[in-house]
Design a protein around this motif. Structure first.
Motif, PDB file in Angstrom:
ATOM      1  N   VAL A  63       0.815  -1.234   0.000  1.00 62.20           N
ATOM      2  CA  VAL A  63       0.000   0.000   0.000  1.00 62.20           C
ATOM      3  C   VAL A  63       0.849   1.285   0.000  1.00 62.20           C
ATOM      4  CG1 VAL A  63      -1.921  -1.153   1.186  1.00 62.20           C
ATOM      5  CG2 VAL A  63      -0.266   0.171   2.539  1.00 62.20           C
ATOM      6  N   LEU A  64       2.109   1.179   0.393  1.00 64.14           N
ATOM      7  CA  LEU A  64       2.908   2.401   0.577  1.00 64.14           C
ATOM      8  C   LEU A  64       3.195   3.215  -0.689  1.00 64.14           C
ATOM      9  CD1 LEU A  64       5.335   1.638   3.512  1.00 64.14           C
ATOM     10  CD2 LEU A  64       4.011   3.733   3.199  1.00 64.14           C
ATOM     11  N   ARG A  72       1.952   8.371   8.248  1.00 66.87           N
ATOM     12  CA  ARG A  72       2.157   8.093   9.670  1.00 66.87           C
ATOM     13  C   ARG A  72       2.050   6.600   9.941  1.00 66.87           C
ATOM     14  NH1 ARG A  72      -1.356   9.603  13.018  1.00 66.87           N
ATOM     15  NH2 ARG A  72      -3.104  10.106  11.666  1.00 66.87           N
ATOM     16  N   VAL A  73       2.914   6.110  10.838  1.00 65.54           N
ATOM     17  CA  VAL A  73       2.908   4.685  11.194  1.00 65.54           C
ATOM     18  C   VAL A  73       2.916   4.578  12.708  1.00 65.54           C
ATOM     19  CG1 VAL A  73       4.037   2.445  10.848  1.00 65.54           C
ATOM     20  CG2 VAL A  73       4.358   4.251   9.154  1.00 65.54           C
ATOM     21  N   ASN A  74       1.921   3.939  13.270  1.00 64.56           N
ATOM     22  CA  ASN A  74       1.855   3.769  14.717  1.00 64.56           C
ATOM     23  C   ASN A  74       1.557   2.323  15.077  1.00 64.56           C
ATOM     24  OD1 ASN A  74       2.204   6.482  16.039  1.00 64.56           O
ATOM     25  ND2 ASN A  74       0.627   6.997  14.524  1.00 64.56           N
ATOM     26  N   GLY A 125       5.137   6.879  14.843  1.00 61.82           N
ATOM     27  CA  GLY A 125       6.231   6.079  15.399  1.00 61.82           C
ATOM     28  C   GLY A 125       6.017   5.652  16.842  1.00 61.82           C
ATOM     29  N   GLN A 126       4.779   5.754  17.323  1.00 62.52           N
ATOM     30  CA  GLN A 126       4.514   5.483  18.742  1.00 62.52           C
ATOM     31  C   GLN A 126       3.928   4.088  18.976  1.00 62.52           C
ATOM     32  OE1 GLN A 126       5.643   7.886  20.907  1.00 62.52           O
ATOM     33  NE2 GLN A 126       6.366   8.633  18.909  1.00 62.52           N
ATOM     34  N   VAL A 127       4.241   3.554  20.136  1.00 65.89           N
ATOM     35  CA  VAL A 127       3.630   2.296  20.576  1.00 65.89           C
ATOM     36  C   VAL A 127       2.709   2.649  21.738  1.00 65.89           C
ATOM     37  CG1 VAL A 127       4.033  -0.003  21.537  1.00 65.89           C
ATOM     38  CG2 VAL A 127       5.687   0.978  19.916  1.00 65.89           C
ATOM     39  N   GLU A 149      11.178   6.526   8.156  1.00 63.46           N
ATOM     40  CA  GLU A 149      11.430   6.508   6.716  1.00 63.46           C
ATOM     41  C   GLU A 149      10.343   7.219   5.911  1.00 63.46           C
ATOM     42  OE1 GLU A 149      12.969   2.799   5.225  1.00 63.46           O
ATOM     43  OE2 GLU A 149      11.988   3.100   3.284  1.00 63.46           O
ATOM     44  N   VAL A 150       9.088   7.020   6.296  1.00 70.30           N
ATOM     45  CA  VAL A 150       8.001   7.558   5.460  1.00 70.30           C
ATOM     46  C   VAL A 150       7.365   8.833   6.030  1.00 70.30           C
ATOM     47  CG1 VAL A 150       7.515   5.315   4.398  1.00 70.30           C
ATOM     48  CG2 VAL A 150       6.223   6.020   6.440  1.00 70.30           C
TER      49      VAL A 150
END
Ligand code: NAP
Length: 250
Positions: free
Chosen positions: A127-128, A181-183, A239-241, A174-175
């Motif tokens: 999907v990126l 956004r990636v979480n 970037g959070q968990v 990276e993105v």
């Protein structure tokens, strides 16, 4: 239901399971077009899809074994042809197993990583390109509190879930400059078949007592956090968990 304007296309893997179903309901009832992915449990996915359609939601069913990159790519391609590119991806599908570390077979170890880590990798990779091209998109990876703390007799599960957390952080870096956004959401003990199949009532009650809020989580608790992370209100979060665990990990 909210007004159905041009909302982002959402792909939720493992929507035939407890957390995936609740997440699909959360997005669909808010007016998003939602792809409910499943693997073997077509009946449950179809039942959820029919209930949502009856409420005026736009849903699509897609089957794929996420361990196979070709099946993932074909699924993402079919969605693009039908609705356009996936703009929100929830990597939720997973498996669980309790076993002594020394009893884990090669196949079980590989399968744990294949479903959780390979599956999330294949989906995100598929999907990126369009997310980067449009400079927008959200990916939420579903990890586990065991990926943060380590779970005894679940070393392969914990290791795979820890890998998802590292993947979230690296990919977010990276993105991020491309507007994506990636979480990561790390649930505690949530009442779904994954747990009811593995633990008896007494064990679940012990887990409840160990939880500071003295309750086990519901799939909707996790779905609400996933949903929030994909809204404009979370525009500065990447970037959070984020734990959804009743205080089990503090
Ligand atoms: P669940 O009810 O057991 O559902 C698991 C989902 O994963 C199902 O939709 C299943 O599809 C799908 N799946 C399994 N293997 C697959 C494969 N090879 N290819 C494609 N899909 C596959 O699980 P859940 O409790 O909702 O958990 C959802 C996620 O949250 C998982 O990643 C889990 O590790 C994580 N989590 C859960 C808890 C909890 O307490 N429940 C806690 C922490 C983290 P089919 O059924 O259609 O085959």
């Amino acid at each position: 239901m909210e007004q159905q304007t041009q909302k982002d296309v959402v792909l939720i893997t493992g929507a035939s399971g407890g957390i995936g179903q609740a997440t699909a309901q959360r997005f669909a009832l808010a007016g998003y077009p939602v792809v409910l992915h499943y693997h073997n449990n077509e009946q449950k996915a179809m039942c959820t899809a029919q209930q949502l359609e009856a409420q005026g939601c736009r849903v699509l069913l897609e089957r794929a074994d996420l361990r196979d990159s070709r099946q993932v790519e074909a699924m993402v391609q079919r969605i693009a042809e039908y609705w356009g590119p996936v703009e929100i991806l929830v990597n939720n599908a997973g498996i669980a197993q309790q076993k002594l570390f020394t009893d884990i077979t090669d196949e079980e170890w590989r399968d744990m990583f294949a479903v959780h880590v390979d599956g999330a990798f294949y989906c995100a990779r598929a999907v990126l390109p369009s997310m980067i091209h449009r400079r927008a998109g959200c990916i939420v990876n579903i990890s586990s509190m065991w990926g943060q703390t380590g779970g005894s007799c679940e070393v392969h599960y914990s290791a795979a879930k820890g890998a998802l957390q590292a993947m979230t952080k690296a990919l977010a870096k990276e993105v991020g400059p491309s507007g994506v956004r990636v979480n990561c959401v790390a649930p505690g003990v949530i009442l779904t078949e994954m747990n009811t199949a593995m633990f008896d009532g007494e064990t679940l009650d012990d887990l409840r007592k160990e939880t500071p809020l003295e309750q086990l989580g519901m799939p909707q608790d996790v779905a609400n956090m996933i949903y929030f992370l994909c809204t404009a209100e979370a525009a500065y979060i990447t970037g959070q968990v984020i734990g959804v665990n009743g205080g089990m990990v503090i």
